[in-house]
Enzyme design. Structure first.
Site: not given
Ligand code: C5P
Length: 346
Positions: A143-146, A214
């Protein structure tokens, strides 16, 4: 029936807090909800005008100034107090402005809101927000931090501008989604493939697509049906093979059925010159009408700091620049989108 404060918050076209004490500013900035004023402001999405009045030292205190900054960053209109005789017998800055001045500021805020409220009426705007999660197994993901905050700010601004708004939210906190205007339609998705499917479906009859999400460029080739276990007799680490995800923006941007306005986002690090070159390249490659180029790192782009966004057109030229809170940036972008769509018609 509804609680009284919710009813007041709902029916208000504008909230004016006058006079606002240092205490009220602190309470509003912190989001207190234990008296009628703070509760009503918190529960309302009406514009808020605040006219502070207090002793100079209290006005100039770093705590008060920080609260004023916080409120302004959130779009609250704080009227500067004037100088002169104060209640305490001292004189200096901290006097309540004349009632005419407060009324003028309030009317200005109302008419700006009124003008903005028609910019996108009759338009359908799709906004993707958040960050995709690519499953590895039933409990793990890449995943990512968006957080989705910028996308939701754009969705709210478009809704305030009269558009019918659809949000495709990838892993956005429920509390953030709950704060959207109630007529915004939300579709929740998890992975990039799910986002692709929802975005294509929702965009078919839309006037504009804004892709703030994102989206993971890669996903695990296969996701396991059962949780991956470590083998206690074997020290080897498993290998996760990745495959490319489709580029949703590029796919829609280059498709025949593309909406008349397609906007992409690009968060970049590097020198000004470098990021402008990346942005120009991205606008061309993705078939977008605009790329919102967001400089990230060194106190911009993440968390509670001002955003600095440049809007690049399809040929990579800077069409506009917005610096400020996510809401201010969103309002700027929505204004630009409205004039782009209006110009197409003619
Ligand atoms: O190439 P990059 O990821 O920097 O491009 C960012 C833009 O492209 C964003 O608008 C993002 O939503 C979109 N994107 C996409 N599908 C991908 C990757 C990015 O739509 N697989």
């Amino acid at each position: 029936g509804r609680a009284e404060h919710v009813e007041l918050a709902r029916i208000a076209d504008l909230i004016i807090v006058v006079p606002a004490t240092a205490n009220s500013l602190a309470r509003l900035a912190c989001g207190f909800a234990d008296d009628m004023v703070s509760l009503t402001v918190l529960a309302s999405d009406a514009p808020v005008v605040v006219a502070p009045a207090m002793h100079s030292n209290m006005w100039l205190a770093p705590a008060t100034q920080a609260n004023v900054r916080t409120l302004r960053e959130r779009g609250v209109h704080v009227i500067d107090p004037t100088s002169g005789a104060l209640g305490s017998g001292d004189s200096g800055i901290g006097r309540l402005p004349e009632p005419e001045e407060i009324a003028r500021a309030a009317l200005e805020v109302l008419s700006a809101r009124e003008q903005a409220s028609h910019l996108l009426s009759g338009r359908t705007v799709v906004v993707t927000a958040g960050g995709t999660r690519e499953p590895i197994d039933p409990v793990r993901f890449l995943g990512n931090r968006s957080s989705g905050r910028q996308g939701l700010a754009i969705a709210s601004a478009a809704a305030r501008a009269g558009a019918s708004v659809r949000v495709i939210a990838a892993n956005v906190e429920s509390a953030l989604l709950a704060a959207l205007p109630s007529h915004v339609q939300v579709t929740r998705v998890g992975s990039a493939l799910q986002m692709r499917e929802a975005t294509i479906a929702q965009t078919a009859d839309a006037d504009a697509l804004v892709m703030t999400a994102a989206v993971a460029d890669f996903r695990p080739e296969s996701s396991y049906q059962l949780k991956m276990k470590k083998d206690p007799t074997n020290e080897d680490a498993p290998t996760i093979r990745l495959v490319r995800n489709p580029d949703i923006l590029a796919e829609i941007g280059h498709s025949e059925a593309r909406p008349p306005l397609v906007v992409g986002f690009a968060a970049e690090t590097g020198t000004d010159e470098e990021i402008l070159a990346y942005g120009a390249d991205k606008a061309a490659r993705k078939g977008a009408d605009f790329i919102c180029l967001n400089r990230v790192g060194e106190n911009v782009g993440f968390g509670d700091v001002p955003n600095d966004i440049r809007l690049l057109d399809a040929s990579g030229h800077i069409a506009a620049r917005y610096v400020g809170s996510k809401d201010e940036v969103a309002a700027g972008l929505v204004g630009h989108m409205a004039s782009f769509l209006d110009n197409l018609k003619r």
